[in-house]
Design a protein around this motif. Sequence first.
Motif, PDB file in Angstrom:
ATOM      1  N   LEU A 493       0.836  -1.196   0.000  1.00 56.22           N
ATOM      2  CA  LEU A 493       0.000   0.000   0.000  1.00 56.22           C
ATOM      3  C   LEU A 493       0.861   1.232   0.000  1.00 56.22           C
ATOM      4  CD1 LEU A 493      -0.228   1.453   3.051  1.00 56.22           C
ATOM      5  CD2 LEU A 493      -1.702  -0.476   3.472  1.00 56.22           C
ATOM      6  N   THR A 494       0.358   2.248  -0.660  1.00 56.18           N
ATOM      7  CA  THR A 494       1.045   3.534  -0.686  1.00 56.18           C
ATOM      8  C   THR A 494       0.070   4.577  -0.197  1.00 56.18           C
ATOM      9  OG1 THR A 494       0.364   3.797  -2.965  1.00 56.18           O
ATOM     10  CG2 THR A 494       2.600   3.017  -2.596  1.00 56.18           C
ATOM     11  N   GLU A 498      -2.713  14.599   1.200  1.00 58.37           N
ATOM     12  CA  GLU A 498      -3.078  15.868   0.558  1.00 58.37           C
ATOM     13  C   GLU A 498      -3.809  16.674   1.602  1.00 58.37           C
ATOM     14  OE1 GLU A 498      -2.612  16.515  -2.707  1.00 58.37           O
ATOM     15  OE2 GLU A 498      -2.026  14.549  -3.432  1.00 58.37           O
ATOM     16  N   GLY A 499      -3.121  17.582   2.251  1.00 53.22           N
ATOM     17  CA  GLY A 499      -3.760  18.312   3.328  1.00 53.22           C
ATOM     18  C   GLY A 499      -4.174  17.343   4.405  1.00 53.22           C
ATOM     19  N   VAL A 500      -5.452  17.333   4.765  1.00 48.97           N
ATOM     20  CA  VAL A 500      -5.887  16.417   5.816  1.00 48.97           C
ATOM     21  C   VAL A 500      -6.297  15.059   5.261  1.00 48.97           C
ATOM     22  CG1 VAL A 500      -6.592  18.170   7.467  1.00 48.97           C
ATOM     23  CG2 VAL A 500      -8.212  17.399   5.740  1.00 48.97           C
ATOM     24  N   ASP A 501      -6.468  14.955   3.949  1.00 53.21           N
ATOM     25  CA  ASP A 501      -6.910  13.689   3.362  1.00 53.21           C
ATOM     26  C   ASP A 501      -5.733  12.773   3.087  1.00 53.21           C
ATOM     27  OD1 ASP A 501      -9.509  14.539   3.278  1.00 53.21           O
ATOM     28  OD2 ASP A 501      -9.234  15.484   1.327  1.00 53.21           O
ATOM     29  N   VAL A 502      -5.871  11.538   3.502  1.00 55.73           N
ATOM     30  CA  VAL A 502      -4.863  10.551   3.157  1.00 55.73           C
ATOM     31  C   VAL A 502      -5.506   9.614   2.141  1.00 55.73           C
ATOM     32  CG1 VAL A 502      -3.330   8.758   4.011  1.00 55.73           C
ATOM     33  CG2 VAL A 502      -3.958  10.664   5.484  1.00 55.73           C
ATOM     34  N   VAL A 503      -4.917   9.523   0.970  1.00 53.20           N
ATOM     35  CA  VAL A 503      -5.434   8.589  -0.020  1.00 53.20           C
ATOM     36  C   VAL A 503      -4.554   7.345   0.016  1.00 53.20           C
ATOM     37  CG1 VAL A 503      -5.889   8.187  -2.450  1.00 53.20           C
ATOM     38  CG2 VAL A 503      -6.329  10.430  -1.451  1.00 53.20           C
ATOM     39  N   ILE A 504      -5.197   6.204   0.225  1.00 50.70           N
ATOM     40  CA  ILE A 504      -4.452   4.957   0.324  1.00 50.70           C
ATOM     41  C   ILE A 504      -4.711   4.126  -0.914  1.00 50.70           C
ATOM     42  CG2 ILE A 504      -4.231   2.800   1.626  1.00 50.70           C
ATOM     43  CD1 ILE A 504      -5.499   4.930   3.906  1.00 50.70           C
ATOM     44  N   ILE A 530      -0.913 -15.236 -11.955  1.00 55.03           N
ATOM     45  CA  ILE A 530      -1.118 -14.279 -10.868  1.00 55.03           C
ATOM     46  C   ILE A 530      -2.101 -13.212 -11.310  1.00 55.03           C
ATOM     47  CG2 ILE A 530       0.052 -12.445  -9.551  1.00 55.03           C
ATOM     48  CD1 ILE A 530       2.414 -14.383  -9.318  1.00 55.03           C
ATOM     49  N   PHE A 531      -2.977 -12.861 -10.419  1.00 55.32           N
ATOM     50  CA  PHE A 531      -4.009 -11.862 -10.730  1.00 55.32           C
ATOM     51  C   PHE A 531      -3.867 -10.684  -9.775  1.00 55.32           C
ATOM     52  CE2 PHE A 531      -5.334 -16.117 -11.698  1.00 55.32           C
ATOM     53  CZ  PHE A 531      -5.698 -16.015 -13.040  1.00 55.32           C
ATOM     54  N   SER A 532      -3.987  -9.498 -10.346  1.00 51.06           N
ATOM     55  CA  SER A 532      -3.768  -8.340  -9.495  1.00 51.06           C
ATOM     56  C   SER A 532      -4.993  -7.436  -9.467  1.00 51.06           C
ATOM     57  CB  SER A 532      -2.560  -7.550  -9.990  1.00 51.06           C
ATOM     58  OG  SER A 532      -2.810  -7.106 -11.299  1.00 51.06           O
ATOM     59  N   GLY A 533      -5.083  -6.690  -8.411  1.00 50.31           N
ATOM     60  CA  GLY A 533      -6.179  -5.739  -8.288  1.00 50.31           C
ATOM     61  C   GLY A 533      -5.694  -4.515  -7.534  1.00 50.31           C
ATOM     62  N   ILE A 534      -6.339  -3.401  -7.805  1.00 46.93           N
ATOM     63  CA  ILE A 534      -5.973  -2.208  -7.055  1.00 46.93           C
ATOM     64  C   ILE A 534      -7.209  -1.587  -6.422  1.00 46.93           C
ATOM     65  CG2 ILE A 534      -3.991  -1.647  -8.518  1.00 46.93           C
ATOM     66  CD1 ILE A 534      -5.714   0.621  -9.689  1.00 46.93           C
ATOM     67  N   GLY A 535      -6.994  -0.919  -5.333  1.00 42.83           N
ATOM     68  CA  GLY A 535      -8.075  -0.194  -4.673  1.00 42.83           C
ATOM     69  C   GLY A 535      -7.533   1.148  -4.219  1.00 42.83           C
ATOM     70  N   ALA A 536      -8.395   2.124  -4.182  1.00 46.62           N
ATOM     71  CA  ALA A 536      -7.945   3.439  -3.706  1.00 46.62           C
ATOM     72  C   ALA A 536      -9.054   4.081  -2.909  1.00 46.62           C
ATOM     73  CB  ALA A 536      -7.559   4.334  -4.875  1.00 46.62           C
ATOM     74  N   GLY A 537      -8.692   4.724  -1.836  1.00 44.39           N
ATOM     75  CA  GLY A 537      -9.700   5.392  -1.034  1.00 44.39           C
ATOM     76  C   GLY A 537      -9.088   5.956   0.228  1.00 44.39           C
ATOM     77  N   THR A 538      -9.935   6.461   1.090  1.00 43.09           N
ATOM     78  CA  THR A 538      -9.411   7.084   2.297  1.00 43.09           C
ATOM     79  C   THR A 538      -9.400   6.116   3.481  1.00 43.09           C
ATOM     80  OG1 THR A 538     -11.608   7.954   2.640  1.00 43.09           O
ATOM     81  CG2 THR A 538      -9.999   9.455   1.701  1.00 43.09           C
ATOM     82  N   ASP A 539      -9.965   4.927   3.300  1.00 40.39           N
ATOM     83  CA  ASP A 539      -9.957   3.940   4.385  1.00 40.39           C
ATOM     84  C   ASP A 539      -9.111   2.751   3.955  1.00 40.39           C
ATOM     85  OD1 ASP A 539     -11.891   2.947   6.928  1.00 40.39           O
ATOM     86  OD2 ASP A 539     -10.996   1.360   5.701  1.00 40.39           O
ATOM     87  N   VAL A 540      -8.169   2.402   4.788  1.00 40.80           N
ATOM     88  CA  VAL A 540      -7.203   1.384   4.383  1.00 40.80           C
ATOM     89  C   VAL A 540      -7.867   0.014   4.205  1.00 40.80           C
ATOM     90  CG1 VAL A 540      -6.455   0.921   6.770  1.00 40.80           C
ATOM     91  CG2 VAL A 540      -4.929   0.383   4.881  1.00 40.80           C
ATOM     92  N   VAL A 541      -8.846  -0.326   5.057  1.00 41.39           N
ATOM     93  CA  VAL A 541      -9.463  -1.654   4.958  1.00 41.39           C
ATOM     94  C   VAL A 541     -10.352  -1.741   3.725  1.00 41.39           C
ATOM     95  CG1 VAL A 541     -10.913  -3.356   6.117  1.00 41.39           C
ATOM     96  CG2 VAL A 541      -9.348  -1.948   7.463  1.00 41.39           C
ATOM     97  N   VAL A 542     -11.138  -0.694   3.496  1.00 42.05           N
ATOM     98  CA  VAL A 542     -12.015  -0.695   2.323  1.00 42.05           C
ATOM     99  C   VAL A 542     -11.193  -0.736   1.041  1.00 42.05           C
ATOM    100  CG1 VAL A 542     -13.792   0.594   1.080  1.00 42.05           C
ATOM    101  CG2 VAL A 542     -13.851   0.521   3.581  1.00 42.05           C
ATOM    102  N   SER A 543     -10.133   0.072   1.004  1.00 40.19           N
ATOM    103  CA  SER A 543      -9.258   0.076  -0.168  1.00 40.19           C
ATOM    104  C   SER A 543      -8.666  -1.313  -0.411  1.00 40.19           C
ATOM    105  CB  SER A 543      -8.145   1.109   0.043  1.00 40.19           C
ATOM    106  OG  SER A 543      -7.089   0.905  -0.857  1.00 40.19           O
TER     107      SER A 543
END
Length: 560
Positions: A493-494, A498-504, A530-543
């Motif tokens: 995870l990266t 951005e200001g107060v928002d953390v995008v994970i 191998i199969f890959s997937g990506i997720g992005a959001g402000t909550d680490v578990v949901v992402s």
Amino acid sequence: MAPITSSETGNKNGSQKHPHYKPNYIPDHNYVRILDTTLRDGEQSPGAAMAPHQKLNIARQLAKLGVDVIEAGFPCSSKDDFAAVKMIAEEVGSNVDDDGYVPVIAGGARCNEKDIEIAWEAVKGAKRPRISTFIATSEIHMKHKLKKTKEEVLDVACRMVKFARSLGCDDVQFITEDAVRSEKEFLYQILGEVIKAGATTIDIPDTVGIAMPWEYEKLIADIKANTDGIENVVIAAHCHNDFGLAVANTIAGARAGARQLEVTMNGIGERAGNAALEEVVMALKCRGAAVFDGLYTSINTKHILKTSKMVEDYTNMHLQPHKALVGANAFVHESGIHQDGWLKHKATYEIIPPESIGLERSNEVGIVLGKLSGRQGLMKRLKELGYHLKENEIDSVFWKFKAVADKKKRVTDVDLRALVSNEVTQVESIWKLSDIQVTCGTLGLSTATVRLNNTIDGGIHVACSVGSGSIDSVFKAVNLIIKEAIKLVQYTLTTMIEGVDVVITTHVRICRMNDHASTHSLVEESIQPIFSGIGAGTDVVVSSVEAYIAAVNKMLDSKK
Ligand code: MN
């Protein structure tokens, strides 16, 4: 003397050769010495103290840059600083290169015998040692700090310059601290006297950072016009950034005749800092011929970025992304119009080739794909990644890209690959995340409840699982629903703040357990798809679970 051109003096590094060094005289009128004081004034930044070996590393790097003078420290301030300056003098200050260049090593000292003796002890091992001694000349400093009259200040200044020379030091810099707020007549007088006493460089600092550029320029011009013997010394500009004008004032000083510019890497220093080396040097390099009547330095600018990073690391003084020249965004073009122009001709939006400061541009740097990016930038990047899409595919990828970019400030190559591969393989999503609930903490195992929708039969499936952490429990709950044995190959995870928002952004790679799809003939090793997937959001578990389900969907799709 005719101005020397770069082609006549360029050395093997492509930078200008340093003219012959004589403390009080520069043979070429247009040559500007650079004094770097990262290790003295820079280290006076709150919280920026460095260990002696770190200072030595920076000094080595400053020599690669080719700075004329390294102000290495204030030797009387501590045993450590004394040791660091001595080490720098003996190593970096003794290492003469093929062109005859070796930096002058300067040590700071107040105007008293003890400071000056200690400074001399520290620097004298250098090939070109210098003592920099200072005393305040403004009314407010003399009255409240020094509690001395003008006459006393004048007397001690001359005696101490003579004392420094008497030790065997033929390179003495004299600094009128708080010069900008000093009475001009007194400056002319004291400077004239210390020049007679043997000073070889006179430094006119804006110690408190109060000057406007035209004021500072006039001060240097006035000193040049009114000080006896000024033609026998080098005038130095030393400016602070309290109004954000340190660089402007420094180059204004150069216009008026200052030929030693005192700077720090990244502009660190007391309070709001000093003039930044990289900004002053690049301004002269890029505009010197056009607007400074040919002023130039010998700095090998290709080492700027590396030096900047080293100073940032050692001092823990982090650069803001938009810091001129060395900030993360300094050569990044984001909006679609800018990217389009830049791709057609770099100079449309770029005044300095980034390579000139040592920034080797990879695909990562020149263009950042974000929500303002246009189709041109996207297509160019996809081509670089090896994808040649058809017109209708580009269209579809572009809109998906816009959707991701809305959520995420920057779209990376990995994101792009995922977008394109989804497009090319047209994966049908069997499972969709409906809801998720996780408890975690220090009291026991993490538990997760996951609800997924099956898009084929429309069913809703719920499962609970415990795990060694929230991510583990969620992935296990998903496995219970989809009834597949899955091996997690990689999870990364990266975060981007951005200001107060953390995008994970999470990247998940999975394979089936015990799935021998093919065997490599030479090594007899099973090769798992191998199969890959990506997720992005402000909550680490949901992402994370989104990334996991995306990978699961690809895996299930491949079965068909
Ligand atoms: Mn200073």
